[in-house]
Design an enzyme around this catalytic site. Sequence first.
Site, short mmCIF file in Angstrom:
data_model
loop_
_atom_site.label_atom_id
_atom_site.label_comp_id
_atom_site.label_asym_id
_atom_site.label_seq_id
_atom_site.Cartn_x
_atom_site.Cartn_y
_atom_site.Cartn_z
N ASP A 186 5.73 -17.29 -16.10
CA ASP A 186 5.86 -18.17 -17.26
C ASP A 186 4.55 -18.36 -18.01
O ASP A 186 4.12 -17.50 -18.76
CB ASP A 186 6.46 -19.51 -16.80
CG ASP A 186 6.90 -20.40 -17.96
OD1 ASP A 186 6.78 -19.95 -19.11
OD2 ASP A 186 7.37 -21.52 -17.71
N ARG A 192 1.41 -28.19 -25.10
CA ARG A 192 2.13 -27.40 -26.08
C ARG A 192 1.32 -27.27 -27.38
O ARG A 192 1.29 -26.21 -27.99
CB ARG A 192 3.51 -28.01 -26.36
CG ARG A 192 4.44 -27.04 -27.07
CD ARG A 192 5.80 -27.63 -27.30
NE ARG A 192 5.77 -28.67 -28.32
CZ ARG A 192 6.82 -29.02 -29.06
NH1 ARG A 192 7.99 -28.43 -28.87
NH2 ARG A 192 6.73 -29.96 -29.95
N HIS A 205 14.09 -22.30 -15.66
CA HIS A 205 13.69 -23.63 -15.18
C HIS A 205 14.87 -24.35 -14.52
O HIS A 205 14.84 -24.61 -13.33
CB HIS A 205 13.07 -24.52 -16.27
CG HIS A 205 11.86 -23.92 -16.91
ND1 HIS A 205 10.77 -23.53 -16.18
CD2 HIS A 205 11.59 -23.61 -18.21
CE1 HIS A 205 9.86 -23.02 -17.01
NE2 HIS A 205 10.33 -23.06 -18.24
N TYR A 229 8.57 -14.89 -28.66
CA TYR A 229 8.98 -15.62 -29.87
C TYR A 229 7.91 -15.63 -30.97
O TYR A 229 8.13 -16.18 -32.05
CB TYR A 229 9.40 -17.06 -29.54
CG TYR A 229 8.42 -17.87 -28.72
CD1 TYR A 229 7.28 -18.42 -29.30
CD2 TYR A 229 8.63 -18.07 -27.36
CE1 TYR A 229 6.38 -19.15 -28.55
CE2 TYR A 229 7.73 -18.81 -26.60
CZ TYR A 229 6.61 -19.34 -27.19
OH TYR A 229 5.71 -20.06 -26.45
N HIS A 266 15.59 -21.07 -22.04
CA HIS A 266 14.98 -22.21 -21.35
C HIS A 266 16.05 -23.29 -21.23
O HIS A 266 16.77 -23.57 -22.18
CB HIS A 266 13.83 -22.81 -22.17
CG HIS A 266 12.61 -21.95 -22.26
ND1 HIS A 266 12.01 -21.62 -23.46
CD2 HIS A 266 11.84 -21.39 -21.31
CE1 HIS A 266 10.92 -20.90 -23.23
NE2 HIS A 266 10.80 -20.74 -21.94
N GLU A 281 14.12 -28.09 -19.08
CA GLU A 281 12.78 -28.08 -18.48
C GLU A 281 12.21 -29.50 -18.46
O GLU A 281 11.50 -29.88 -17.52
CB GLU A 281 11.85 -27.15 -19.27
CG GLU A 281 10.43 -27.09 -18.70
CD GLU A 281 9.52 -26.13 -19.44
OE1 GLU A 281 9.94 -25.60 -20.49
OE2 GLU A 281 8.39 -25.91 -18.98
N HIS A 335 5.29 -15.48 -20.76
CA HIS A 335 4.77 -15.55 -22.12
C HIS A 335 3.35 -15.02 -22.01
O HIS A 335 2.43 -15.75 -21.59
CB HIS A 335 4.74 -16.98 -22.64
CG HIS A 335 6.06 -17.70 -22.54
ND1 HIS A 335 7.08 -17.49 -23.43
CD2 HIS A 335 6.52 -18.60 -21.65
CE1 HIS A 335 8.12 -18.25 -23.09
NE2 HIS A 335 7.81 -18.92 -22.02
N HIS A 352 10.12 -14.09 -16.08
CA HIS A 352 9.86 -14.97 -17.23
C HIS A 352 8.37 -15.04 -17.50
O HIS A 352 7.60 -15.59 -16.71
CB HIS A 352 10.42 -16.38 -16.96
CG HIS A 352 10.36 -17.27 -18.17
ND1 HIS A 352 11.15 -17.06 -19.27
CD2 HIS A 352 9.61 -18.35 -18.47
CE1 HIS A 352 10.89 -17.98 -20.19
NE2 HIS A 352 9.95 -18.78 -19.73
N HIS A 382 15.86 -19.69 -27.46
CA HIS A 382 14.68 -20.36 -26.92
C HIS A 382 15.07 -21.55 -26.07
O HIS A 382 14.63 -21.71 -24.93
CB HIS A 382 13.70 -20.81 -28.02
CG HIS A 382 12.52 -21.52 -27.45
ND1 HIS A 382 12.54 -22.87 -27.15
CD2 HIS A 382 11.30 -21.08 -27.08
CE1 HIS A 382 11.36 -23.21 -26.62
NE2 HIS A 382 10.60 -22.15 -26.57
N ARG A 411 17.10 -27.11 -27.89
CA ARG A 411 16.33 -27.81 -28.92
C ARG A 411 16.02 -26.92 -30.12
O ARG A 411 15.91 -27.39 -31.24
CB ARG A 411 14.98 -28.27 -28.34
CG ARG A 411 15.01 -29.51 -27.51
CD ARG A 411 13.60 -29.93 -27.12
NE ARG A 411 12.89 -28.95 -26.31
CZ ARG A 411 11.84 -28.25 -26.72
NH1 ARG A 411 11.34 -28.43 -27.92
NH2 ARG A 411 11.26 -27.39 -25.92
#
Length: 478
Positions: free
Chosen positions: A351, A104, A300, A143, A263, A266, A83, A81, A236, A239
């Site tokens: 991650d 974020r 997660h 993404y 995900h 998390e 990004h 995993h 993703h 949510r």
Amino acid sequence: MTTPAAEPAPAAVPAAPPRAWHAELAWLPGRGVCCDVLIEAAGDRFTAVTPEVRAADVADDLRAGMTRLPGLTLPGLANAHSHAFHRALRGITQVGLGTFWTWRERMYQVAAGLDPDSYLALARAVYAEMALAGITCVGEFHYLHHGPEGVPYADPNEMGRAVIAAAAQAGIRITLLDTCYLSGGLGPDGTPQPLTGSQLRFGDRDSEAWAARGEALGADEHGLLGPLARAGAAIHSVRAVPLDQMHPVIAWAHRYGAPLHAHLSEQRAENEASLAAYRRTPTEVLYDAGALGPRATAVHATHLVGHDVDLLGGSRTYACFCPTTEADLADGIGPARALATAGCPLTLGSDSQAVVDLFEEARRVELGERLASGQRGHFRAGELARAATTDGHASLGWPDAGEIAAGAIADLVTVALDSPRLAGATRKTALATVVFAGSAADVRHVVVGGQDLVADGQHRLVEDVPAALSASIRQVLR
Ligand SMILES: [Zn+2]
């Protein structure tokens, strides 16, 4: 019909020259750590693995090109995993105070500044850092698809192709987990919230449009995008993908036999939003949608409740732990032992790239259990090493990688045992020493597909990895 004698025989295709390595110690499936292991390969596959062969006894023709590997040799590590672009945030998000949600926001600011060229340069440097850490395969949870304001590039997969090119230039395998990301969250009545700001770059019109873009990536019928690249899919999170949009993503993954990652739980807020919208936990939503199973990975799996563990374990879904990120973001400690006991193979991910070190991720799975339970001894070193190798690769759609065995993909990583951290290890303690005290800095040699990628700690394709990181991060943060 036999070939007439007058017809010339077809020209033989020259075979790739056989390769050989001689490992002082190597961790072999079913045998544990063995001494003096002769490892042979032709093309990108191992052809023979023979313990207890003194280097001096290797046949002359093989010994001539043989590489000696002092230390402990493991299968290549799989980072399940990642990004890649989060690497630009390292340090920045530690300045001052903050929450998951302020982190974020900062991450969105970095995302907003990337274009295909700067993304390629950054991801290439990050994947080179991974190679130096012994990672031979990465699952990129991708993404950041479109241009500013969500306007697609002329090739709508330009960003994905930049990531694939980055892995090729850094010499490692990649599974592009192309991620469906449609909404900015769920309202209290379950209404998906629209994407805003830099989130607009993540979104496709709907999941049918996501699938059409995935189709245009051009994977073959086995899901391969190139010799070192394969396609995968991701939801993703509960949510970001409304329940009625999940089916096309799941169907696309089934069609290619591709991995499907998501995900999962998390943050507690995700559970609350899911319960409010669907009266079900995120795990229950994914289970009911048909998204869980032996090709699926729950990333997660931190805040599981009720029978979530049973649904994940019973469906043989992989559980990917990213403990340094989960600690960095104050997510919490997921129930790794309960998941493994219930039937989930565990995998590991870097991650957010808070650090890139799978040995650190591996030991934190056990250490997290110790802190949470007040007891030692939940996972053996071999189980943690399996998460970093065999199971990690399988979760990314490379089931024939991650073991040092004849017929397997020829990926290796050698960890020096003469560093200040690991000196004193013996055959019996080598694996536990590396898992519980080793670091990315102890990696000396890396082989991908039968080719030496890192030799004596030097990357052979990216000459100066720190310089490549500095330059590409500076460009992104301008
Ligand atoms: Zn993630």
